[in-house]
Design an enzyme around this catalytic site. Structure first.
Site, PDB file in Angstrom:
ATOM      1  CD  GLN A 162     -14.608  52.624 -18.882  1.00 60.72           C
ATOM      2  OE1 GLN A 162     -15.293  53.039 -17.961  1.00 60.72           O
ATOM      3  NE2 GLN A 162     -15.005  52.632 -20.149  1.00 60.72           N
ATOM      4  CB  CYS A 168     -18.681  52.832 -18.058  1.00 60.94           C
ATOM      5  SG  CYS A 168     -19.995  52.978 -19.299  1.00 60.94           S
ATOM      6  CG  HIS A 305     -19.717  57.217 -18.648  1.00 59.14           C
ATOM      7  ND1 HIS A 305     -18.903  56.148 -18.965  1.00 59.14           N
ATOM      8  CD2 HIS A 305     -19.173  57.755 -17.521  1.00 59.14           C
ATOM      9  CE1 HIS A 305     -17.927  56.056 -18.077  1.00 59.14           C
ATOM     10  NE2 HIS A 305     -18.077  57.016 -17.193  1.00 59.14           N
ATOM     11  CG  ASN A 326     -15.931  58.037 -14.379  1.00 61.99           C
ATOM     12  OD1 ASN A 326     -16.375  57.030 -14.931  1.00 61.99           O
ATOM     13  ND2 ASN A 326     -15.693  59.142 -15.055  1.00 61.99           N
TER      14      ASN A 326
END
Length: 362
Positions: A162, A168, A305, A326
Site C-alpha cells: 500500500q 489498508c 488496521h 497484509n
C-alpha cells in the site's frame, strides 16, 4: 667486582623503565578500543546496506542521521528477540504445521518509530463507524474443517504494498472480493484498490477508511474493475466514474457482517471465503513481525488496521492460528502474512480481529 654489579644495573634499568611506563599510562587517557570503533562502523555500514536495499533517500544529512538513530534503536529492539527459535518454512509454503511463538526481524520500516509507523502504514478510520447488523452462518453450515487455506486453492493474489498511503482498508476489501470471485468463477483477477481510494466518499482516501464502506460502494455499483484497468498510485486522485460504473472484472451484490466477538462464526465464514477484519497493529513487535504465531501485545479495545483472513488451522496438539494477508509487501512478516493466535480466551480475538469482520457477496 665489576661482574657482580651487572645484575644490579640490569635490575635498576628494568625498574626505571617500568616506572616510566606507569607514569605515561597515568598521564595519557587510554586509547579507544578498536572493537568499539569497529562496532560503530559496522552499524553504519549495515544501515547503508539497508538504505540501498529499500532505495531509501533522505532530504539532508541531518535527516539521515536522525533516521540512522531510529534504525539503530529498532535494531537493538529486534536484537532482544534474537534468542527466540525461528519457525520452519513450511507455513509459508501453505503446509499446516506446528509453529512457534512469533519472532521479529528488520524490514523496510526500520527507520520509523512506532508513532510514525502507525500513522503512515495502518489506516482504519473509526470515525462514524457503526457495524451493520451481523449475519449468522446458518446451523446447517456449521461443520468446520480443521484447516482452511485459500492460497492453496488459488483464490489469493500475490501480496501487495500500500505504500505510505493509509489504504489498508481498500486492500483488505479487494483481497476478499478477489477470493470470492475465484471461488465463484474459477478466475483469479487482481482488483483495483485505487478505485476505492479515489471514489469511496465514506472513507478518506490515503487518510484512512473502512473496508465495509468500500464493500458497500462496490455493491451499489455492481462490481469492481481490475488493477490493470485502474492501477494503484498510492495517492488519492479524482474518481474515474466511468471505471467505477462499468467494465467490472468481478461482481459484488452486497456484503455481510460476521457476528462480532465470535471466533467460531468467523471460522464458519472463512471456511466459505476470505473475510476482512480490523486489528490493532501498533506494537513495535507487530511492526517487525517476521513469523510464528503472533499473540500480542495489542492495545485493548482499539483497532487501527485492516487485513484479510484467508484461512486458519487447528493442529491437533499444536497451535491454532488465523492466516491474515497484509498489504505491507512480501518483505514484511512471513512472506507478507501474519499468523494470529486463534480461539483465545478474550472474545475480541487476538488484536481485536473478531470485533468487526465482513465478507462480500455476489
Amino acid at each position: 667486582m665489576a661482574s657482580s654489579s651487572k645484575p644490579f644495573l640490569g635490575l635498576l634499568l628494568s625498574i626505571t623503565c617500568l616506572m616510566q611506563l606507569l607514569m605515561a599510562a597515568a598521564a595519557d587517557p587510554p586509547p579507544e578500543r578498536p572493537c568499539e570503533k569497529k562496532s560503530d562502523r559496522e552499524m553504519r555500514y549495515m544501515f547503508s546496506q539497508w538504505m540501498a536495499k529499500y532505495a531509501k533517500q533522505y532530504s539532508c544529512p541531518e535527516e539521515e542521521e536522525k533516521r540512522y538513530q531510529v534504525w539503530k534503536d529498532n535494531t537493538d529492539f529486534i536484537g532482544g528477540f534474537a534468542s527466540q527459535t525461528e519457525i520452519s518454512s513450511g507455513v509459508g509454503a501453505f503446509a499446516p504445521q506446528t509453529i512457534t511463538d512469533s519472532f521479529v526481524g528488520m524490514n523496510r520500516f526500520g527507520d520509523l518509530n512506532s508513532d510514525e509507523f502507525v500513522q503512515q502504514f495502518t489506516g482504519f478510520n473509526s470515525t462514524g463507524f457503526r457495524a451493520p447488523l451481523p449475519t449468522p452462518i446458518p446451523p446447517q453450515h456449521s461443520w468446520l474443517p480443521c484447516c482452511v487455506d485459500w492460497r492453496s486453492t488459488g483464490a489469493v493474489t500475490g501480496v501487495k504494498f500500500q505504500g505510505s498511503c493509509a489504504s489498508c482498508w481498500a486492500f483488505a476489501a479487494a483481497a476478499a472480493i478477489e477470493g470470492l470471485h475465484r471461488i465463484k468463477t474459477g478466475e483469479l483477477v487482481s482488483l483495483s484498490e485505487q478505485v476505492m481510494v479515489d471514489c469511496d466518499t465514506g472513507s478518506n482516501g490515503c487518510g484512512g477508511g473502512r473496508s465495509d464502506t468500500a464493500l458497500g460502494l462496490l455493491a451499489s455499483r455492481g462490481g469492481v474493475t481490475s488493477e490493470e484497468r485502474y492501477p494503484y498510485t498510492g495517492v488519492r486522485g479524482g474518481c474515474d466514474v466511468g471505471k467505477l460504473l462499468s467494465g467490472h472484472s468481478a461482481s459484488v451484490s452486497g456484503f455481510a457482517a460476521v457476528p462480532p466477538n465470535d471466533e467460531r462464526q468467523l471460522a464458519l465464514a472463512v471456511a466459505r471465503q476470505p473475510v476482512t477484519v480490523y486489528i490493532d497493529a501498533s506494537a513495535p513487535k507487530f511492526q517487525f513481525y517476521k513469523g510464528g504465531v503472533y499473540r500480542g501485545p495489542c492495545a485493548a479495545g482499539r483497532v487501527n488496521h485492516a487485513v484479510t483472513i484467508v484461512g486458519y488451522c487447528e493442529n491437533i496438539g499444536g497451535d491454532k492460528y488465523w492466516i491474515a494477508k497484509n498489504s505491507w509487501s512480501s518483505d514484511w512478516g512471513d512472506q507478507g502474512y501474519v499468523y494470529l493466535a486463534k480461539d483465545v480466551w478474550w472474545p475480541q480475538g487476538t488484536c481485536g480481529l473478531a470485533t468487526s469482520p465482513f465478507y462480500p457477496t455476489a
